[in-house]
Structure formats: C-alpha cells, structure tokens
Design an enzyme around this catalytic site. Structure first.
Site, mmCIF file in Angstrom:
data_model
loop_
_atom_site.group_PDB
_atom_site.id
_atom_site.type_symbol
_atom_site.label_atom_id
_atom_site.label_comp_id
_atom_site.label_asym_id
_atom_site.label_seq_id
_atom_site.Cartn_x
_atom_site.Cartn_y
_atom_site.Cartn_z
ATOM 1 N N HIS A 352 0.792 -1.226 0.000
ATOM 2 C CA HIS A 352 0.000 0.000 0.000
ATOM 3 C C HIS A 352 0.818 1.267 0.000
ATOM 4 O O HIS A 352 0.270 2.355 -0.081
ATOM 5 C CB HIS A 352 -0.905 0.050 1.228
ATOM 6 N N LYS A 546 -0.102 14.403 1.945
ATOM 7 C CA LYS A 546 -1.415 14.700 1.365
ATOM 8 C C LYS A 546 -1.601 16.202 1.145
ATOM 9 O O LYS A 546 -2.531 16.634 0.482
ATOM 10 C CB LYS A 546 -2.528 14.142 2.251
ATOM 11 N N THR A 648 -8.734 6.533 -2.485
ATOM 12 C CA THR A 648 -10.075 6.065 -2.805
ATOM 13 C C THR A 648 -11.091 7.188 -2.587
ATOM 14 O O THR A 648 -12.172 7.165 -3.182
ATOM 15 C CB THR A 648 -10.487 4.845 -1.953
ATOM 16 N N LYS A 652 -14.610 8.201 -4.716
ATOM 17 C CA LYS A 652 -15.941 8.450 -4.161
ATOM 18 C C LYS A 652 -16.490 9.781 -4.657
ATOM 19 O O LYS A 652 -17.671 9.878 -5.026
ATOM 20 C CB LYS A 652 -15.877 8.484 -2.619
HETATM 21 C C1 LIG Z 1 -12.445 6.769 1.713
HETATM 22 C C2 LIG Z 1 -12.018 7.059 3.074
HETATM 23 C C3 LIG Z 1 -10.662 7.300 3.355
HETATM 24 C C4 LIG Z 1 -9.600 7.328 2.284
HETATM 25 O O1 LIG Z 1 -9.512 8.615 1.732
HETATM 26 P P1 LIG Z 1 -8.255 9.084 0.860
HETATM 27 O O2 LIG Z 1 -8.674 10.428 0.360
HETATM 28 O O3 LIG Z 1 -8.124 8.103 -0.254
HETATM 29 O O4 LIG Z 1 -7.089 9.136 1.749
HETATM 30 C C5 LIG Z 1 -10.305 7.569 4.654
HETATM 31 N N1 LIG Z 1 -11.212 7.591 5.655
HETATM 32 C C6 LIG Z 1 -12.520 7.380 5.414
HETATM 33 C C7 LIG Z 1 -13.475 7.450 6.550
HETATM 34 C C8 LIG Z 1 -12.968 7.104 4.130
HETATM 35 O O5 LIG Z 1 -14.275 6.873 3.914
#
Ligand SMILES: *Cc1c(COP(=O)(O)O)cnc(C)c1O
Length: 802
Positions: A352, A546, A648, A652
């Site tokens: 990862h 980030k 991810t 979304k």
């Molecule tokens: C999707 C999700 C993440 C991952 O978010 P990234 O922007 O990819 O780091 C982290 N925490 C929660 C609660 C999520 O739903």
C-alpha cells in the site's frame, strides 16, 4: 428476495415495541428492533450460504487485515435486502425520522483510513458478487480515537463503540483458539529421528471470534467478517491466593492485545503491543482456516492452496507466513521443503505504500522475545533466500543486504512478504510501476511474474446508491437501474453531456445535497455557509504528503487578495476539511490548528463578506464522509506525486459528480486517462520530476521563498504575522530548513493556476455540470466490483457461486 409491505413492516415493529412515543429512548429501541427484524432474515440466509460453500467445497479467500472500516451497517443491510424504502416508509408512518434511527448506530472505527475502508469495500463486493470470502481482523475494544476540536486543537477521546450493544456481532465461543507468546523454543531430535520443537514457559491467551455478517446486494449471499477478541485463559476462581495479583496483571495484559487500534497509519508504532496484536490476528486466523479446512477436506494440508488463498492487506499480517511454516513443521511434521511449497502457494500480498517510514520493520530482539520460534523460522527463510541469490544471481550478490529479510538487526516485513507470496500487487498503475522499476526493482528482477496491479475501488452501492439517493435515482431514470449491477454502464450517461435539461437537474441535485450539508455545518460548527458557493472538499487523514498545507496556503493567498481588493471578482468558496492526525504527529496537529486559525480570521472578517468560508468538521469517519461527499463540487487530491499509492476518496467524489483538482498521482492518473485532461484540474510535479529532484538534489525551497512574493508573504504570516498568537514556526521551519520535502512551495504556483481555472469554469454552470456528468459516467471503473473480479481471476483463482 423478501417482499413485505409497509404495513407488514409496521406490524413487525409494533410487535416488539414497548415505548409508544418517539423520544430519545424510543429511537434507540426502534433502532434495535429494526436490527433484529433484519437479523432474522440474515440468520437463515447466512446458514444457507455457509451450507452452499461447504457442500460445493469451493476455494475460499481469507482477507486478513489489521483494519476494517466498515461504517454503519443498518442502512446498508436494509438497502441490500431491498427493504430500505419499506423501512423508511414504515418509520415515517410511526412518526420517526428514519435518518435519526440509522444514526443510533455507532460506527465501528476499526481502521485508520483508506486501507481499512478498502478492506470493507472489498468485503461488500465479494458478498455482492457471490464470492466465498472471509474477512479476518481484530475486535478492538476501542476503535480509532474520537476527535474533538478544543480551541482549534485536536483532542483525542476514547472511541467506546461497545458501550452500547453492537447488534451485528455474534460471539462464537466454541470456536475460540489459544495463542502462545514468548517462552523458550528449542529444537531436539524426537523418537523417529526428526527435528522437533519444544516450547517452554509461553504465555497463553484465548482468542474468541465475533462474526459480523457481510450482506450481499440482493442475492441472499452472506459472508463473515471474523473479528478476534483477546481473553484470559483461566477463570479467576481457579487461581489460588498467591497468584491473585499476578493473575490480575495477566488479565490486564491480555485485554490490551485487542484493546485499541493504533492510530498511526503510515509509520510504524515501534511497540511490542502492536507486534503482539499482529501475531494474535494471524495465529488465530490460521487456526480457524486450518480447522475449517480439516472439517471438509481429506487428511493433510499438502493441497491446502487448492481450497484456500490468503490475501494479506499490507505487511501487517505477514507473520502469518512464518506462523504457518511453524504449524506445518512443528505440529504437522511436514519437512521444510514441503511446508515451504504449501506456504508459497497460499499467500498473496498487497503493498500500500512506498514511503520508507511506513515500510514495516521490527527489531530482531523484539521478534525473538515475543515469537521466538517464528524468529528461528525467519532466520532460516533468510538464510535460504540469501544463499539462493548468492548462487543463482551472482550479479546481485552486492545487493543482498538490501534484499535480506534480516538486515541491520531488523526484520524487514515487506521483504519477507515478497519472498514468500505467490503474488504481490500494487494498488494503482503508477504505484505498481514504481514498485517494479524503483522501490522493489531488484525483487522484480528476481520474481517478475509475481508482480501485478490491482487498482483500488469503492463500493458504488454504499458510496452512490446509499449515500446519494437523489443522484442514484436520477441516474436510473436516465439509463435504467442497470448500472447498479453493472457499474460500467454508467458510461451510458455520456449521451446526456450536452442535454441542458439533464444538466440543470444534475445541478439541482447537487444544490439540494449542499443545502443538507450546509445545514449540518451550521448545526455542528455554527458557521453559515452560502450553499451557492463552490464546496471545495479535502477530507482524508492529515499527513504532510497529502498536503493539506498547500490547500491552506492557497486560502491564505486568496484571503490576502480579497483584503487588498474587496471588489475582487471571486466565485464564493467554502473550503471544507475533515481530518484526523495521529496523536504523536506534532506537525499534522499544528496544521489542524492552522486550519482553525485561518478559519477564525477569514470567517469573521467583515471585508470578506461571504467570498471565502473555511470549515473544519471534526471526527472524520465513514458516516461523516457519507454526509460530505454527495455535496462536494471540488475534490482535493493534491498529494506529492508518487506518494499516494492510489487514494479512494478521489473515486468516491468522482462518482458523486465532483471535479478533481489533483496531481498526477495514484488513481488520479487513471481517472485522467478516462475523462481527459479537460475534465479535471491537473497541476504540479509528476512522479518522474519528484524522483529526479530527490536523485539530483537540485531542488531549493529557499530560492522559491526568495523569489515568489506570495510564498514569502504566506510563510511570514505563519512565522510572525497574522497568526502570531499561535506558534506556527514549526511549519515555517519544516518547509525552509528541511527543504520542503513534499514540494509544497514548488507546486504552489501551478496549484493557484488550477484553482483559478476552477473559479473561471464554475461560472459557466452548464459547462461545469457537463464535466461532472462525464466524470460520473466514467466512474464505473472504480467500483470495487471490478477490483474484486480482477483479484478473483488473476490472483485468487476463485469462482462466483451460481
Ligand atoms: C475513503 C475514506 C478514506 C480514504 O480517503 P483518501 O482520500 O483516499 O485518503 C479515509 N477515511 C474514510 C473514513 C474514508 O471513507
């Protein structure tokens, strides 16, 4: 599928109800009643699925992960049983607000972020696609801390998620197993002349499983998420007086093993307890896997890998490898070679991250102390591997120290996992390429066939159908509900990208979602936001790579511009943040404080009017993500290129019709390949540039500080300007004295430009909405159904059950 009418549903509720008036107590009661109605269906479908899997003797996958961030289940389970509308109607009829009922569930916070949420989406897809698969994890007594902001600072509170009954878990007392730690392991020759191992003075702990049903989407197929809880082996009453205090101490130590989740997702907490947790998880899971196998398959384990495959989510569960060697050799009398043959056909490993501080290593002394026998096995693995390199790859001899499992008095878990797994996968194309050509280049040279890519995905059922019902319904009205079973069919939306009526409707849905979020923001922070402003969203763990800081710098820069020119023609923006920082991550916590400080100043400056608002929503978790994502206009995916393995959150928001401002990093690249560069706002260094700078050492943050007035202004503000009452000197020094390792200053200019283009593009709403629709139309690729189908066919070799 179960079909019941609203009236029948009401009757079922009324049968069990004691409190007649909707009030606080009765909301809790109703919540448990709905759960029990569902659990009734679940119990029988679960048994049927189990029977089907056992009688067909098909191969199963076990997904072992230290984290599962499953989110709340009631609404999801209702949706999957096609009972959500029925239940909503029944509750409304009875005078309850359905959302308020669903909110009674406490999110199990058994994960830090992306990695744990990925595991949850994978379980969802496996069940929905009829793949037999079990999730194996830990039932942490306390999940990831609850974040509250006090005076702008993050404060951590325990996440006591089991304080109220958790209605989805079933304790499986009779399937408890014993785990042993420490003690002394010694080899001796047994009666038949074979080398055996004797264990003395180990500490024993009982692992008790709790199973949570993972309900497939409208297919009555139910898999299990099995979470292990650590308990003492002896009951107190059997202890004599002298041992009493020892026993209490022992109980305390045992409880800690499944006591809490480590709040640190990308650097290892060098803690013995964490190592104990890992061993606890893998040892218990392997016991279960072997027990089950033995029940349904003929004697011996030599063909185990034809019926079982084990996916390890990052290296955290990789002690499963030496642990299985141990069981096969010490308990089942397999030779090293036979055991090794089984093991190396059983495990697949997902990487990862390439960030060196997140690559797990353990001090040799710690492994020796906690799992002494495993250490002996790891040593032997290491010895054999190094020998094989020495003899078979003479050109690589000088690389051996960088390949060896044991080096510099540390055990390197990624190396162990690579050597013993039959497949290794990265989580997005770029990430896998970097693994193959850079970070794990030599391993790739040795084992080219092991490496694969499996780009991450998200459950489009949870993240679109459930959380954004208005958009989901609208999509179905355009292209039929076919996309729910076949997310690639979202592509059909491309027919409408120039349809004014459709685009206006799309805008109206976004607005309605923004109004809901605005309401939530007001209720929770007191801040009034303009629901016609651009909702610019960055929600994810707080981490330097980030680059929340880049976002904040842009806000400070905009603020200065409006201050200097109150007439500035700026599209109103609401910057929305949510993020937890690891409690020991000082700089990340400073950044949270900085966001609050900027928010305080900007939100309360009358000259700014409503041009800029800054909102930080506390306690980021799955439920909060579900509220924010449907309302996002802009999705901030601005990591330093090469650092975000996939992401991810980006998927979304894309699926919910937000436009991405992002670097060419992780899955952003694959998004861009689909929608084209005109439908995203791409900026900044590319991964090759970042590697080039690291290699040549030719980046000078100070030069930018000297030459770019905007940067100098912003940094001086942090140092002793506008924000002088808080000390942000650490951020200032971090950027200038360590030469800005994440290239924030370097990327600032192109980020500002991209943000400017967003401001410009948003003014033409039809053009904007058309881009949103194009993004939604291409988001089908990022359904975790696609990912799971790829794992199933290219790694696991498992089949969907009819
Ligand atoms: C999707 C999700 C993440 C991952 O978010 P990234 O922007 O990819 O780091 C982290 N925490 C929660 C609660 C999520 O739903």
């Amino acid at each position: 599928m179960t079909r019941i009418s609203v009236q029948q549903f009401i009757d079922k509720i009324e049968e069990k109800r004691s409190l007649k008036e909707p009030n606080r107590e009765s909301y809790k009661e109703i919540y448990y009643i709905i759960c029990s109605i569902l659990n009734h269906y679940i119990t029988s479908d679960w048994k049927q699925t189990d029977d089907q899997i056992r009688s067909s003797k098909v191969k199963q996958v076990y997904y072992i992960s230290m984290e599962f961030l499953i989110g709340s289940l009631l609404k999801n389970n209702l949706l999957n049983y096609d009972l959500l509308t029925t239940c909503n109607d029944a509750l409304t009829e009875l005078g309850f607000d359905p959302e308020k009922v669903y909110k009674q569930e406490h999110d199990p916070g058994l994960g830090n972020g992306g990695l744990g949420r990925l595991a949850a989406c994978f379980l969802d897809s496996m069940a929905s696609l009829n793949y037999p698969g079990v999730g194996c994890g830990i039932r942490y007594r306390y999940g990831l801390f609850e974040q509250r902001i006090i005076n702008g600072y993050q404060t951590e509170f325990p996440d006591d998620w089991l304080q109220q009954d958790y209605p989805w878990e079933i304790r499986k007392e009779q399937e408890a197993v014993i785990i042993e730690y420490g003690g002394k392991a010694s080899l001796y020759e047994n009666e038949s002349g074979k080398l055996s191992c004797r264990y003395e003075g180990t500490e024993k702990v009982r692992a008790v499983p709790y199973d949570i049903p993972i309900v497939g989407f409208r297919n009555q197929f139910i898999n299990a998420l099995r979470l292990w809880s650590a308990e003492p082996i002896q009951e107190l009453q059997q202890i004599n007086q002298n041992d009493y205090y020892n026993h209490l101490e022992y109980e305390r130590q045992v409880e800690q093993i499944s006591g809490y989740l480590y709040p640190d997702d990308s650097s290892i907490a060098g803690k013995k307890l964490r190592l104990k947790q890992q061993y606890f998880l893998v040892s218990a899971s392997l016991r279960q896997i072997l027990n089950e196998y033995r029940q349904y398959h003929s004697s011996g384990y030599h063909l185990l890998y034809e019926k079982v495959v084990i996916q390890i989510n990052d290296t955290h569960p990789s002690l499963a490898i030496p642990e299985l060697m141990r069981i096969l050799m010490d308990e089942e009398q397999y030779s090293w070679n036979d055991a090794w043959h089984i093991v190396t056909n059983l495990f697949a490993y997902t990487n990862h991250t390439i960030m060196s501080e997140a690559l797990e290593t353990w001090p040799v002394s710690m492994i020796k102390e906690i799992v002494p026998r495993l250490y002996m096995i790891i040593e032997e693995m290491n010895e054999r591997f190094c020998q094989s390199i020495f003899y078979n790859y003479p050109d690589l001899r000088k690389e051996i120290p960088k390949l060896a499992i044991i080096a510099d008095d540390q055990v390197h878990m990624a190396r162990l996992a690579i050597i013993a797994s039959f497949r290794i996968n990265g989580v997005a194309k770029l990430h896998t390429e970097i693994l193959k050509t850079k970070e794990m280049r030599t391993f790739h040279q040795i084992f080219p066939a092991k490496f694969q890519n499996k780009t991450n995905g998200i459950s489009h059922r949870r993240w679109l159908l459930m959380t954004n019902p208005k958009l989901a319904k609208f999509i179905s009205s355009m292209i039929s509900p076919i996309w729910i079973d076949q997310p690639y069919e979202l592509n059909q939306l491309l027919r409408y990208t120039k349809d004014k009526g459709i685009l206006e409707e799309l805008a109206a849905i976004k607005l309605a979602n923004k109004q809901e979020l605005a309401h939530y923001i007001h209720k929770n922070t007191g801040i009034m936001v303009d629901d016609h402003s651009i909702f610019d969203v960055q929600i994810k763990r707080l981490h330097e790579y980030k680059r929340q800081l880049l976002n904040v710098f842009h806000i400070i820069y905009l603020y200065k511009r409006v201050q200097e020119n109150p007439q500035l023609n700026l599209m109103p923006r609401t910057f929305i943040f949510a993020a937890k920082a690891a409690p020991s991550y000082h700089l990340a916590k400073e950044i949270i404080k900085l966001i609050h400080t900027v928010a305080d100043i900007v939100n309360n400056d009358p000259n700014i009017k409503d041009k800029i608002k800054v909102v930080f929503l506390e306690n980021y978790n799955v439920s909060l993500a579900e509220k924010i994502i449907p309302a996002a206009d802009v999705s901030e995916q601005i990591s330093t290129a090469s650092k975000e393995a996939s992401g991810t959150g980006n998927m979304k928001m894309m699926m919910n019709g937000a436009l991405t401002i992002g670097t060419l990093d992780g899955a952003n690249i694959e998004m861009e390949n689909l929608v084209g560069k005109h439908n995203m706002f791409i900026f900044g260094l590319r991964s090759e540039d970042v590697y080039q700078h690291y290699q040549s050492g030719n980046y000078r943050a100070n030069e930018i500080f000297q030459t770019d007035q905007r940067i100098r202004f912003i940094l001086n503000q942090l140092h002793d300007g506008l924000f002088h009452h808080s000390s942000f000197k650490d951020i200032y020094f971090q950027l200038l004295q360590t030469n800005d390792p994440y290239f924030i200053l370097k990327d600032f200019d192109s980020y500002v430009e991209a943000q400017h283009l967003i401001d410009f593009t948003y003014r033409d709403q039809l053009k904007w909405q058309s881009k949103c629709l194009i993004n939604i139309a291409h988001s089908g690729k990022f359904s975790s159904d696609r990912t799971i189908n790829e794992y199933a066919s290219a790694i696991w070799n498992i089949k969907q059950l009819n």
